[in-house]
Design an enzyme around this catalytic site. Sequence first.
Site, mmCIF file in Angstrom:
data_model
loop_
_atom_site.group_PDB
_atom_site.id
_atom_site.type_symbol
_atom_site.label_atom_id
_atom_site.label_comp_id
_atom_site.label_asym_id
_atom_site.label_seq_id
_atom_site.Cartn_x
_atom_site.Cartn_y
_atom_site.Cartn_z
ATOM 1 C CD GLU A 2 8.525 -22.384 -3.961
ATOM 2 O OE1 GLU A 2 9.658 -22.006 -3.594
ATOM 3 O OE2 GLU A 2 8.348 -23.142 -4.923
ATOM 4 N N GLY A 3 5.705 -18.224 -4.453
ATOM 5 C CA GLY A 3 4.633 -17.917 -5.408
ATOM 6 C C GLY A 3 5.215 -17.432 -6.732
ATOM 7 C CG HIS A 4 7.275 -13.684 -6.906
ATOM 8 N ND1 HIS A 4 7.565 -13.319 -5.611
ATOM 9 C CD2 HIS A 4 6.457 -12.707 -7.400
ATOM 10 C CE1 HIS A 4 6.956 -12.187 -5.323
ATOM 11 N NE2 HIS A 4 6.268 -11.797 -6.380
ATOM 12 C CE LYS A 36 -0.356 -12.700 -2.218
ATOM 13 N NZ LYS A 36 -0.723 -11.280 -1.953
ATOM 14 C CD GLN A 57 -1.375 -7.470 -10.365
ATOM 15 O OE1 GLN A 57 -1.046 -6.413 -9.852
ATOM 16 N NE2 GLN A 57 -0.615 -8.554 -10.300
ATOM 17 C CD GLN A 64 2.116 -1.745 -8.782
ATOM 18 O OE1 GLN A 64 2.516 -1.863 -9.937
ATOM 19 N NE2 GLN A 64 1.732 -2.790 -8.069
ATOM 20 N NE ARG A 87 2.325 -4.158 0.582
ATOM 21 C CZ ARG A 87 1.917 -4.031 -0.686
ATOM 22 N NH1 ARG A 87 1.321 -5.033 -1.298
ATOM 23 N NH2 ARG A 87 2.112 -2.895 -1.342
ATOM 24 C CG LEU A 89 11.871 -12.823 -6.845
ATOM 25 C CD1 LEU A 89 12.753 -13.556 -7.853
ATOM 26 C CD2 LEU A 89 10.621 -12.272 -7.531
HETATM 27 O O1 PAF Z 1 1.740 -8.116 -8.842
HETATM 28 C C1 PAF Z 1 2.723 -7.355 -8.831
HETATM 29 O O2 PAF Z 1 3.775 -7.670 -8.263
HETATM 30 C C2 PAF Z 1 2.627 -6.020 -9.549
HETATM 31 O O3 PAF Z 1 1.391 -5.440 -9.383
HETATM 32 C C3 PAF Z 1 3.019 -6.102 -11.044
HETATM 33 C C4 PAF Z 1 2.050 -6.959 -11.836
HETATM 34 C C5 PAF Z 1 4.430 -6.672 -11.170
HETATM 35 C C6 PAF Z 1 3.003 -4.698 -11.642
HETATM 36 O O4 PAF Z 1 3.890 -3.846 -10.998
#
Ligand code: PAF
Length: 284
Positions: free
Chosen positions: A35-37, A152, A156, A61, A190, A33
């Site tokens: 700061e964005g999360h 970001k 998605q 994914q 990342r 995690l």
């Molecule tokens: O954005 C992410 O971290 C992932 O793509 C998600 C939405 C948790 C799905 O695995």
Amino acid sequence: MKIVTGIAEVRALVRQARQEGKTVGLVPTMGFLHEGHLTLMRTARAAHGLVVASIFVNPLQFGPREDYAVYPRDLDRDASLAASAGVDVVFAPPVEEMYPQGPANVLTAVEVRDITERLCGAQRPGHFRGVATVVAKLFNIVTPDVAYFGEKDAQQVVVIKRMTAELSMDVAIATVPIVREADGLALSSRNVFLNPAERQAALVLSRSIRLARERLEAGERNAAAIRKVIKELIGSEPLAASDYISVCDPATLRELEAIEGPALVALAVRIGKTRLIDNMTWEG
Ligand code: PAF
């Protein structure tokens, strides 16, 4: 804060919260995690009686040559950060809990067509099938009233909004703006892969986004001209190689010629071995 790994356990906690009249906010994450999360979690905290954050590095994914094995993981650190952001329940299932037959044997997937084949989807075949499938599963498990995603990952967000609308899922999608370092770099799990020289080179992404905004504010309406100046800027950074530079319609993700309304400027750039993304939406 509780940390649970089982689907039945998280369902029981959600059931209990609903009996107490609480609404449920879900923040899906792959952990490590930043700061964005935490901004997503605090936003959910302000709106709901129960906040669930999922932490699951979803093998579906990642492509075979992508960074699934080395994707950064640190559940202890994540748990204390989530607690500090007001999360009530961390749902951190092992792969066997989510995919009991093994990820390679999953027969049911959610396929959102067309918009998943553009931008990141063109470079990462199957990526958004994996994302849509795990997000649909998380929605079925947690049944949130609202799920929170960061802007970001602009594509998605478009994919998940389309999926929830077309499958009539009873969940609202809320988004939170990109959180940046003081020098402009968009936060990403990342970023830990970048060495000091790459960290400096990675600023070419946010500079490109700023340049696009400046050109748009100055009245530029030719999408190709915007792509060209970004391409030149990225080309001037020896450690950077662009995967794509897109100026597209924010709903269909089709490339624009003239910018006559809202536009999404999005890019993916490889800095060394690390692939980073950034974007901005022009409201038109
Ligand atoms: O954005 C992410 O971290 C992932 O793509 C998600 C939405 C948790 C799905 O695995």
